[in-house]
Enzyme design. Structure first.
Site, PDB file in Angstrom:
ATOM      1  N   GLY A   1       0.838  -1.188   0.000  1.00  0.00           N
ATOM      2  CA  GLY A   1       0.000   0.000   0.000  1.00  0.00           C
ATOM      3  C   GLY A   1       0.877   1.245   0.000  1.00  0.00           C
TER       4      GLY A   1
ATOM      5  N   CYS B   1       5.564  -0.190   7.251  1.00  0.00           N
ATOM      6  CA  CYS B   1       5.183   1.005   6.504  1.00  0.00           C
ATOM      7  C   CYS B   1       6.401   1.485   5.737  1.00  0.00           C
ATOM      8  CB  CYS B   1       4.707   2.072   7.489  1.00  0.00           C
ATOM      9  SG  CYS B   1       4.238   3.621   6.697  1.00  0.00           S
ATOM     10  N   LEU B   2       6.219   1.857   4.478  1.00  0.00           N
ATOM     11  CA  LEU B   2       7.367   2.320   3.680  1.00  0.00           C
ATOM     12  C   LEU B   2       7.981   3.595   4.263  1.00  0.00           C
ATOM     13  CD1 LEU B   2       6.083   1.656   0.029  1.00  0.00           C
ATOM     14  CD2 LEU B   2       7.678   0.268   1.372  1.00  0.00           C
TER      15      LEU B   2
ATOM     16  N   HIS C   1      -4.810   1.245   7.467  1.00  0.00           N
ATOM     17  CA  HIS C   1      -3.467   1.854   7.540  1.00  0.00           C
ATOM     18  C   HIS C   1      -3.317   2.980   6.502  1.00  0.00           C
ATOM     19  CE1 HIS C   1       1.072   1.379   8.087  1.00  0.00           C
ATOM     20  NE2 HIS C   1       0.984   2.128   7.009  1.00  0.00           N
ATOM     21  N   GLU C   2      -3.754   2.699   5.264  1.00  0.00           N
ATOM     22  CA  GLU C   2      -3.586   3.707   4.208  1.00  0.00           C
ATOM     23  C   GLU C   2      -4.501   4.909   4.438  1.00  0.00           C
ATOM     24  OE1 GLU C   2      -0.997   3.471   2.525  1.00  0.00           O
ATOM     25  OE2 GLU C   2      -0.650   1.381   3.054  1.00  0.00           O
TER      26      GLU C   2
ATOM     27  N   HIS D   1      -3.062   7.264   6.889  1.00  0.00           N
ATOM     28  CA  HIS D   1      -2.047   8.164   6.304  1.00  0.00           C
ATOM     29  C   HIS D   1      -2.684   9.459   5.810  1.00  0.00           C
ATOM     30  CE1 HIS D   1       1.892   6.327   6.197  1.00  0.00           C
ATOM     31  NE2 HIS D   1       1.423   5.177   5.775  1.00  0.00           N
TER      32      HIS D   1
ATOM     33  N   GLN E   1       2.968   9.941   1.452  1.00  0.00           N
ATOM     34  CA  GLN E   1       4.245   9.214   1.495  1.00  0.00           C
ATOM     35  C   GLN E   1       5.160   9.546   0.317  1.00  0.00           C
ATOM     36  OE1 GLN E   1       2.280   5.192   2.264  1.00  0.00           O
ATOM     37  NE2 GLN E   1       4.160   5.072   3.450  1.00  0.00           N
TER      38      GLN E   1
END
Ligand code: NI
Length: 163
Positions: A46, A88-89, A130-131, A134, A51
């Site tokens: 994701g 997470c990236l 999660h996304e 963000h 991000q």
């Protein structure tokens, strides 16, 4: 198409308010393509706009052969809670057990502007949640205990120094 840079915590852009998307034009199509490419290069499941430094309400998800472009997503309902290990990236090398909803009902727009709605459970519910977090400036580090948060902040600062 282009691979965009990933913004890593504590980059302030991760906390910035995000704007609703209202034009479903070529510029959006390019952004979506870039997000797919960036997510694949970084081997994520994701990726949300903030991000890559884009403060807009957009995220892409690919899990179990299903692909979703979430534009202006809204969680309408959530049920239950489970503990899952999430990464997470924007937090490279960090994986933490956190609580996540068991089942969610989400509505969003796709990249053509069409409206979609779905009930999602299992791990995919964690990914969606999660996304969407963000897009509201809520990050993995906000979901751990205060003690753990302190530890992670130190670890991240140390990693940044070593680079
Ligand atoms: Ni993330």
């Amino acid at each position: 198409m282009a691979v965009r840079n990933i913004c890593v915590y504590p980059d302030p852009v991760l906390r910035e308010p995000t704007e609703e998307i209202t034009s479903f034009d070529d510029e959006l199509a390019v952004l979506v393509e870039d997000m797919w490419e960036t997510m694949h290069v970084y081997d994520g499941i994701g990726l949300a706009g903030p991000q890559i430094g884009v403060s807009k309400r957009i995220a892409v998800i690919e899990y179990n052969g299903e692909k979703f472009v979430l534009i202006n997503p809204v969680i309408e309902d959530k049920e239950g809670s489970k503990t899952v290990e999430e990464g997470c990236l924007s937090f490279p090398g960090i994986y933490e057990k956190v609580d996540s909803p068991d089942k969610i009902k989400v509505r969003w727009q796709n990249e053509k502007g069409g409206h979609e709605e779905r009930e999602i459970d299992g791990f995919l519910a964690c990914v969606f949640s999660h996304e969407i977090d963000h897009l509201n400036g809520r990050l993995l580090i906000d979901r751990v205990s205060p003690l753990k948060r302190q530890f992670l902040k130190k670890k991240i600062a140390k990693q940044a120094k070593e680079q």
